[in-house]
Write a protein that holds these residues in place. Structure first.
Motif, PDB file in Angstrom:
ATOM      1  N   UNK A 102       0.643  -0.974  -0.262  1.00 43.36           N
ATOM      2  CA  UNK A 102       0.211   0.194  -0.171  1.00 43.36           C
ATOM      3  C   UNK A 102       0.728   0.964  -0.104  1.00 43.36           C
ATOM      4  N   UNK A 103       2.020   1.096   0.361  1.00 47.54           N
ATOM      5  CA  UNK A 103       3.375   1.973   0.767  1.00 47.54           C
ATOM      6  C   UNK A 103       4.316   1.650  -0.008  1.00 47.54           C
ATOM      7  N   UNK A 104       4.396   2.412  -1.416  1.00 44.70           N
ATOM      8  CA  UNK A 104       6.138   1.851  -1.662  1.00 44.70           C
ATOM      9  C   UNK A 104       7.033   3.261  -1.594  1.00 44.70           C
ATOM     10  N   UNK A 105       8.234   2.290  -1.203  1.00 39.95           N
ATOM     11  CA  UNK A 105       9.230   2.610  -1.460  1.00 39.95           C
ATOM     12  C   UNK A 105      10.248   3.399  -2.176  1.00 39.95           C
ATOM     13  N   UNK A 106      10.680   4.321  -3.243  1.00 40.58           N
ATOM     14  CA  UNK A 106      11.429   3.805  -4.767  1.00 40.58           C
ATOM     15  C   UNK A 106      13.521   4.617  -3.963  1.00 40.58           C
ATOM     16  N   UNK A 107      13.853   4.081  -4.721  1.00 39.29           N
ATOM     17  CA  UNK A 107      14.763   4.498  -4.550  1.00 39.29           C
ATOM     18  C   UNK A 107      15.719   4.323  -6.027  1.00 39.29           C
ATOM     19  N   UNK A 108      16.602   5.338  -6.456  1.00 45.57           N
ATOM     20  CA  UNK A 108      17.105   5.219  -7.864  1.00 45.57           C
ATOM     21  C   UNK A 108      18.505   4.853  -7.157  1.00 45.57           C
ATOM     22  N   UNK A 109      19.388   3.559  -7.802  1.00 50.03           N
ATOM     23  CA  UNK A 109      20.587   3.570  -7.872  1.00 50.03           C
ATOM     24  C   UNK A 109      21.692   4.626  -8.136  1.00 50.03           C
ATOM     25  N   UNK A 110      21.306   6.313  -8.826  1.00 52.55           N
ATOM     26  CA  UNK A 110      21.989   7.218  -8.761  1.00 52.55           C
ATOM     27  C   UNK A 110      21.907   8.088  -7.310  1.00 52.55           C
ATOM     28  N   UNK A 111      23.705   8.572  -6.880  1.00 56.96           N
ATOM     29  CA  UNK A 111      23.126   8.221  -5.165  1.00 56.96           C
ATOM     30  C   UNK A 111      23.350  10.232  -4.964  1.00 56.96           C
ATOM     31  N   UNK A 112      23.231  10.882  -6.141  1.00 59.03           N
ATOM     32  CA  UNK A 112      22.691  12.514  -6.533  1.00 59.03           C
ATOM     33  C   UNK A 112      21.401  12.913  -7.129  1.00 59.03           C
ATOM     34  N   UNK A 113      20.954  13.860  -6.751  1.00 60.05           N
ATOM     35  CA  UNK A 113      19.741  13.834  -6.870  1.00 60.05           C
ATOM     36  C   UNK A 113      19.597  15.325  -8.217  1.00 60.05           C
ATOM     37  N   UNK A 114      18.963  15.435  -9.637  1.00 59.04           N
ATOM     38  CA  UNK A 114      18.867  15.608 -10.640  1.00 59.04           C
ATOM     39  C   UNK A 114      17.030  15.699 -11.134  1.00 59.04           C
ATOM     40  N   UNK A 115      16.761  16.538 -11.421  1.00 63.18           N
ATOM     41  CA  UNK A 115      15.848  16.499 -11.199  1.00 63.18           C
ATOM     42  C   UNK A 115      15.024  16.412 -13.405  1.00 63.18           C
ATOM     43  N   UNK A 116      16.361  16.467 -13.944  1.00 58.37           N
ATOM     44  CA  UNK A 116      16.490  15.792 -15.256  1.00 58.37           C
ATOM     45  C   UNK A 116      16.948  14.621 -15.304  1.00 58.37           C
ATOM     46  N   UNK A 117      17.667  13.911 -14.016  1.00 58.33           N
ATOM     47  CA  UNK A 117      18.140  12.483 -14.478  1.00 58.33           C
ATOM     48  C   UNK A 117      17.349  12.216 -13.309  1.00 58.33           C
ATOM     49  N   UNK A 118      17.490  12.253 -11.576  1.00 54.92           N
ATOM     50  CA  UNK A 118      16.242  11.248 -11.300  1.00 54.92           C
ATOM     51  C   UNK A 118      14.987  11.292 -10.962  1.00 54.92           C
ATOM     52  N   UNK A 119      15.010  12.725 -11.427  1.00 53.35           N
ATOM     53  CA  UNK A 119      13.699  12.684 -10.999  1.00 53.35           C
ATOM     54  C   UNK A 119      12.418  12.478 -12.081  1.00 53.35           C
ATOM     55  N   UNK A 120      13.130  12.162 -13.185  1.00 50.68           N
ATOM     56  CA  UNK A 120      12.554  11.359 -14.640  1.00 50.68           C
ATOM     57  C   UNK A 120      11.877  10.174 -14.108  1.00 50.68           C
ATOM     58  N   UNK A 121      13.106   8.981 -12.698  1.00 54.55           N
ATOM     59  CA  UNK A 121      12.663   7.852 -12.196  1.00 54.55           C
ATOM     60  C   UNK A 121      10.999   8.452 -11.876  1.00 54.55           C
ATOM     61  N   UNK A 122      11.125   9.107 -10.509  1.00 54.34           N
ATOM     62  CA  UNK A 122       9.537   9.744  -9.939  1.00 54.34           C
ATOM     63  C   UNK A 122       8.535   9.699 -10.704  1.00 54.34           C
ATOM     64  N   UNK A 123       8.888  10.933 -11.138  1.00 57.46           N
ATOM     65  CA  UNK A 123       8.130  11.125 -12.384  1.00 57.46           C
ATOM     66  C   UNK A 123       7.132  10.255 -13.300  1.00 57.46           C
ATOM     67  N   UNK A 124       7.909   8.863 -13.354  1.00 59.49           N
ATOM     68  CA  UNK A 124       7.154   7.276 -13.934  1.00 59.49           C
ATOM     69  C   UNK A 124       6.667   6.769 -12.718  1.00 59.49           C
ATOM     70  N   UNK A 125       7.336   6.690 -11.452  1.00 59.48           N
ATOM     71  CA  UNK A 125       6.676   6.035 -10.399  1.00 59.48           C
ATOM     72  C   UNK A 125       4.999   6.593  -9.996  1.00 59.48           C
ATOM     73  N   UNK A 126       5.300   7.895 -10.280  1.00 60.43           N
ATOM     74  CA  UNK A 126       4.154   8.856  -9.746  1.00 60.43           C
ATOM     75  C   UNK A 126       2.971   8.581 -10.977  1.00 60.43           C
TER      76      UNK A 126
END
Length: 299
Positions: A102-126
């Protein structure tokens, strides 16, 4: 929420297993634009050089990291999803929901955040979670500040340079387009802060942060690794050690962009090329991800 209702979504970029994967893989990376023959030939050459097509470890590195990570975590439902390969992020979300999460905890292998990079994963999860009522998610946007992340790289840098004299260390990460200056600034600041801590703990006298693997068009975050190499050569360095700490494993951007292209520039300048070992499935390194996940599980 009870831990029994939480699940882990492990997210990675994806890596082609055969030449047949290249066109769909590159089309996904280019947001639906089919690559030209020249672009396919260029990437094929890079993968040929690093032995991608015969090296199962390179093809399955993310899956190997995922399986090793699970041994460091409490027992919860989990799934792996790729940004540009199968199983997709939507497939992985569907797998977790079918397991009663019921609650998903997502983590990307990339250790540093960028909206264009790791943010793309978050958009697909959403987007994927939007298909399910009453399912929520939480994304761990960055985990470079976990102690074991620094611990791994301190040892890797120390092992690389050992007692080498006249060494200039270049910490590198993937460059990003300068579309959003604030995003670029925050990304650069995080990397510079992390590099500074590693450099201080390793007692490095000469070091810098540089950016690599940019596309051949547009404006990208700099200085480039080529510029950093020139700087180190002008400083009189006899040895130049690369630390691609923005990445987490051996793959084309390390094995080719660093070990082939950067090495050629270092060799041409009369210096000796060195590189720190990549984490791959190292337990100390993966503990950084595990610690960040455990914090969210029990929060």
């Amino acid at each position: 929420m009870n831990i029994e209702k939480k699940g882990l979504l492990f997210l990675s970029y994806g890596s082609p297993s055969s030449k047949d994967d290249l066109v769909p893989y590159m089309t996904s990376i280019r947001h639906g634009r089919v690559p030209t023959d020249a672009e396919v030939a260029n990437l094929t050459h890079r993968y040929d050089v690093i032995g991608q097509w015969s090296n199962v470890e390179l093809q399955t590195m993310a899956e190997r990291q995922y399986n090793r990570l699970l041994t460091l975590l409490p027992s919860i439902p989990s799934a792996i999803g790729y940004l540009h390969m199968k199983p997709s992020i939507a497939d992985a979300v569907d797998t977790l929901v079918k397991q009663g999460v019921e609650h998903i905890i997502a983590i990307v292998t990339a250790p540093f955040f960028t909206s264009l990079g790791t943010g793309a994963y978050e958009k697909q999860v959403q987007a994927a979670i939007g298909d399910f009522q009453d399912v929520t998610f939480d994304v761990i946007r960055a985990w470079w500040d976990q102690p074991s992340f620094i611990e791994y790289w301190v040892k890797a840098v120390s092992d690389c340079i050992n007692d080498t004299k006249d060494v200039f260390v270049i910490f590198s990460a993937h460059s990003i387009p300068l579309i959003n200056s604030h995003n670029a600034d925050s990304y650069a600041l995080a990397l510079e802060e992390s590099a500074k801590e590693i450099a201080q703990r390793c007692d490095l006298e000469q070091w810098s942060v540089a950016w690599q693997s940019a596309a051949p068009h547009g404006q990208w975050l700099g200085p480039t690794v080529a510029e950093a190499i020139n700087q180190s050569l002008h400083s009189g360095a006899i040895h130049i050690a690369f630390v691609p700490f923005g990445f987490v494993s051996n793959h084309v951007e390390v094995l080719y962009d660093n070990d082939v292209e950067c090495k050629e520039l270092v060799d041409a300048g009369g210096a000796v090329y060195m590189r720190a070992e990549m984490p791959n499935c190292d337990e100390t390194f993966l503990q950084a991800m595990a610690s960040a996940i455990i914090e969210r599980i029990y929060s």
